[in-house]
Design an enzyme around this catalytic site. Structure first.
Site, PDB file in Angstrom:
ATOM      1  N   ASP A  15      72.283  11.452  53.947  1.00 11.13           N
ATOM      2  CA  ASP A  15      70.844  11.673  53.773  1.00 11.13           C
ATOM      3  C   ASP A  15      70.100  10.343  53.754  1.00 11.13           C
ATOM      4  O   ASP A  15      70.632   9.345  53.270  1.00 11.13           O
ATOM      5  CB  ASP A  15      70.624  12.428  52.448  1.00 11.13           C
ATOM      6  CG  ASP A  15      69.220  12.983  52.333  1.00 11.13           C
ATOM      7  OD1 ASP A  15      68.497  13.012  53.356  1.00 11.13           O
ATOM      8  OD2 ASP A  15      68.839  13.386  51.225  1.00 11.13           O
ATOM      9  N   GLY A  18      65.485   9.328  57.701  1.00  7.15           N
ATOM     10  CA  GLY A  18      64.028   9.318  57.868  1.00  7.15           C
ATOM     11  C   GLY A  18      63.391   8.233  57.009  1.00  7.15           C
ATOM     12  O   GLY A  18      62.534   7.469  57.475  1.00  7.15           O
ATOM     13  N   ARG A  28      61.368   8.208  63.375  1.00  7.96           N
ATOM     14  CA  ARG A  28      62.528   8.849  62.724  1.00  7.96           C
ATOM     15  C   ARG A  28      63.773   8.779  63.606  1.00  7.96           C
ATOM     16  O   ARG A  28      64.894   8.645  63.118  1.00  7.96           O
ATOM     17  CB  ARG A  28      62.209  10.332  62.417  1.00  7.96           C
ATOM     18  CG  ARG A  28      61.223  10.521  61.273  1.00  7.96           C
ATOM     19  CD  ARG A  28      60.962  12.005  61.029  1.00  7.96           C
ATOM     20  NE  ARG A  28      62.139  12.699  60.513  1.00  7.96           N
ATOM     21  CZ  ARG A  28      62.536  12.671  59.240  1.00  7.96           C
ATOM     22  NH1 ARG A  28      61.837  12.008  58.347  1.00  7.96           N
ATOM     23  NH2 ARG A  28      63.611  13.325  58.862  1.00  7.96           N
ATOM     24  N   ASN A  63      68.515  22.891  59.360  1.00  7.07           N
ATOM     25  CA  ASN A  63      67.893  21.817  60.156  1.00  7.07           C
ATOM     26  C   ASN A  63      67.131  22.325  61.381  1.00  7.07           C
ATOM     27  O   ASN A  63      66.316  21.598  61.951  1.00  7.07           O
ATOM     28  CB  ASN A  63      68.939  20.777  60.608  1.00  7.07           C
ATOM     29  CG  ASN A  63      69.347  19.806  59.519  1.00  7.07           C
ATOM     30  OD1 ASN A  63      70.447  19.261  59.527  1.00  7.07           O
ATOM     31  ND2 ASN A  63      68.466  19.576  58.548  1.00  7.07           N
ATOM     32  N   TRP A  64      67.359  23.594  61.765  1.00  5.34           N
ATOM     33  CA  TRP A  64      66.601  24.172  62.901  1.00  5.34           C
ATOM     34  C   TRP A  64      65.104  24.235  62.574  1.00  5.34           C
ATOM     35  O   TRP A  64      64.279  24.397  63.462  1.00  5.34           O
ATOM     36  CB  TRP A  64      67.095  25.584  63.232  1.00  5.34           C
ATOM     37  CG  TRP A  64      68.501  25.639  63.732  1.00  5.34           C
ATOM     38  CD1 TRP A  64      69.571  26.183  63.081  1.00  5.34           C
ATOM     39  CD2 TRP A  64      69.023  25.151  64.983  1.00  5.34           C
ATOM     40  NE1 TRP A  64      70.717  26.060  63.839  1.00  5.34           N
ATOM     41  CE2 TRP A  64      70.396  25.432  65.016  1.00  5.34           C
ATOM     42  CE3 TRP A  64      68.443  24.492  66.087  1.00  5.34           C
ATOM     43  CZ2 TRP A  64      71.210  25.095  66.092  1.00  5.34           C
ATOM     44  CZ3 TRP A  64      69.249  24.152  67.160  1.00  5.34           C
ATOM     45  CH2 TRP A  64      70.617  24.452  67.147  1.00  5.34           C
ATOM     46  N   ARG A 174      76.735  12.112  48.115  1.00  4.90           N
ATOM     47  CA  ARG A 174      75.451  12.271  48.793  1.00  4.90           C
ATOM     48  C   ARG A 174      74.725  10.939  48.731  1.00  4.90           C
ATOM     49  O   ARG A 174      74.617  10.332  47.664  1.00  4.90           O
ATOM     50  CB  ARG A 174      74.593  13.366  48.152  1.00  4.90           C
ATOM     51  CG  ARG A 174      73.266  13.523  48.903  1.00  4.90           C
ATOM     52  CD  ARG A 174      72.434  14.689  48.432  1.00  4.90           C
ATOM     53  NE  ARG A 174      71.298  14.863  49.343  1.00  4.90           N
ATOM     54  CZ  ARG A 174      70.774  16.029  49.679  1.00  4.90           C
ATOM     55  NH1 ARG A 174      71.270  17.135  49.202  1.00  4.90           N
ATOM     56  NH2 ARG A 174      69.743  16.090  50.518  1.00  4.90           N
TER      57      ARG A 174
HETATM   58  C1  FPP Z   1      69.456  13.070  56.967  1.00  5.70           C
HETATM   59  O1  FPP Z   1      68.393  12.242  57.184  1.00  5.70           O
HETATM   60  C2  FPP Z   1      70.396  13.218  58.065  1.00  5.70           C
HETATM   61  C3  FPP Z   1      70.434  14.242  58.988  1.00  5.70           C
HETATM   62  C4  FPP Z   1      69.347  15.101  59.379  1.00  5.70           C
HETATM   63  C5  FPP Z   1      71.671  14.568  59.684  1.00  5.70           C
HETATM   64  C6  FPP Z   1      72.659  13.469  59.883  1.00  5.70           C
HETATM   65  C7  FPP Z   1      72.620  12.958  61.233  1.00  5.70           C
HETATM   66  C8  FPP Z   1      73.080  11.748  61.569  1.00  5.70           C
HETATM   67  C9  FPP Z   1      73.712  10.812  60.616  1.00  5.70           C
HETATM   68  C10 FPP Z   1      72.945  11.334  62.977  1.00  5.70           C
HETATM   69  C11 FPP Z   1      74.222  11.091  63.668  1.00  5.70           C
HETATM   70  C12 FPP Z   1      75.244  12.147  63.562  1.00  5.70           C
HETATM   71  C13 FPP Z   1      76.284  12.276  64.417  1.00  5.70           C
HETATM   72  C14 FPP Z   1      77.417  13.200  64.131  1.00  5.70           C
HETATM   73  C15 FPP Z   1      76.325  11.484  65.648  1.00  5.70           C
HETATM   74  P1  FPP Z   1      66.947  12.824  56.926  1.00  5.70           P
HETATM   75  O2  FPP Z   1      66.262  12.911  58.244  1.00  5.70           O
HETATM   76  O3  FPP Z   1      67.002  14.092  56.162  1.00  5.70           O
HETATM   77  O4  FPP Z   1      66.352  11.672  56.044  1.00  5.70           O
HETATM   78  P2  FPP Z   1      65.072  11.750  55.068  1.00  5.70           P
HETATM   79  O5  FPP Z   1      65.441  12.732  53.978  1.00  5.70           O
HETATM   80  O6  FPP Z   1      64.960  10.349  54.586  1.00  5.70           O
HETATM   81  O7  FPP Z   1      63.905  12.184  55.907  1.00  5.70           O
END
Ligand code: FPP
Length: 226
Positions: A15, A18, A28, A63-64, A174
């Site tokens: 996590d 972003g 992002r 996530n969708w 996490r």
């Molecule tokens: C959380 O960040 C992460 C994800 C949405 C999914 C994880 C994806 C990756 C690490 C990209 C690469 C993965 C692979 C398998 C190549 P967030 O966008 O929720 O962060 P935020 O909470 O700070 O907005």
């Protein structure tokens, strides 16, 4: 670290991509790209540290709900990641496993993933990637399958979890300071140690995984012998 207190199976809720990008006034997508680099570092670190299994939460069934553009960035990242890393996975004896309903992804991604599953099937260590995964959905699915066999018991359900062939989950990490499980490995976490670290996922690497394993060993020692 004594053999017995080394975790066999570590899972990570990755996590903070972003927020990492926002701190740098970057889009992002750049945070996710840096997150992909952290995945590569962490997979290598898992080998160095001798983990049998590393499970990563890459795309949740929730996530969708993100914007279309961001979903498409994540999908492209996944395509590129498989293309770039697959040979190294095979060379390093890594078995890829997918947990979740990955068949909902675009046909070319499903094809790439299935090719990767086939090519890595003889690996001795496991990288399990959660794709279109939700723990409640996983448990409901396992319960349905167990019911069809006439045995809705813990053992009956466990046999049908995606993780049935993996070592028990020892440690769940996490990143980013959030303290939630977000529908990840709810059943498997029943006896797992949990660690919430104040590091944004793109900054995560070997030193953090090593420190997490050491923290696990300390907790084991404290509770050992009971
Ligand atoms: C959380 O960040 C992460 C994800 C949405 C999914 C994880 C994806 C990756 C690490 C990209 C690469 C993965 C692979 C398998 C190549 P967030 O966008 O929720 O962060 P935020 O909470 O700070 O907005």
């Amino acid at each position: 670290m004594p053999e017995s207190s080394q975790p066999r199976h570590v899972a990570i809720i990755m996590d903070g991509n972003g927020r990492w990008a926002k701190k740098r006034a970057l889009p992002r997508a750049m945070g996710h790209k840096a997150g992909g680099d952290a995945v590569k570092r962490t997979v290598e670190a898992a080998k160095t540290l001798g983990l049998e299994c590393l499970t990563l939460y890459a795309f949740s069934s929730e996530n969708w709900k993100r914007e279309e553009g961001e979903i498409s960035d994540l999908m492209n990242l996944m395509r590129r990641f498989i293309e770039r890393e697959l040979d190294a996975f095979v060379a390093n004896g890594l078995r890829l496993k997918i947990i979740g309903d990955y068949k909902a992804f675009a046909p070319d991604i499903v094809e790439k993933l299935e090719d990767a599953l086939e090519r890595t099937k003889d690996g001795s260590r496991t990288l399990a990637v959660a794709l279109n995964y939700g723990a409640q959905q996983e448990i409901a699915r396992a319960a349905r399958l167990a019911a069809a066999e006439g045995e809705v018991s813990c053992e009956g359900i466990e046999r049908h979890l995606y993780t049935a062939d993996l070592p028990p989950l020892d440690l769940l990490i996490r990143t980013s300071g959030e303290v939630r499980l977000s529908n990840f490995l709810l059943w498997q976490s029943a006896y797992a140690e949990m660690l919430f670290v104040d590091v944004l996922w793109p900054d995560f690497g070997e030193e953090h995984l090593r420190a997490a394993c050491e923290e696990f060993a300390r907790r084991e020692r404290r509770y050992g012998g009971r």
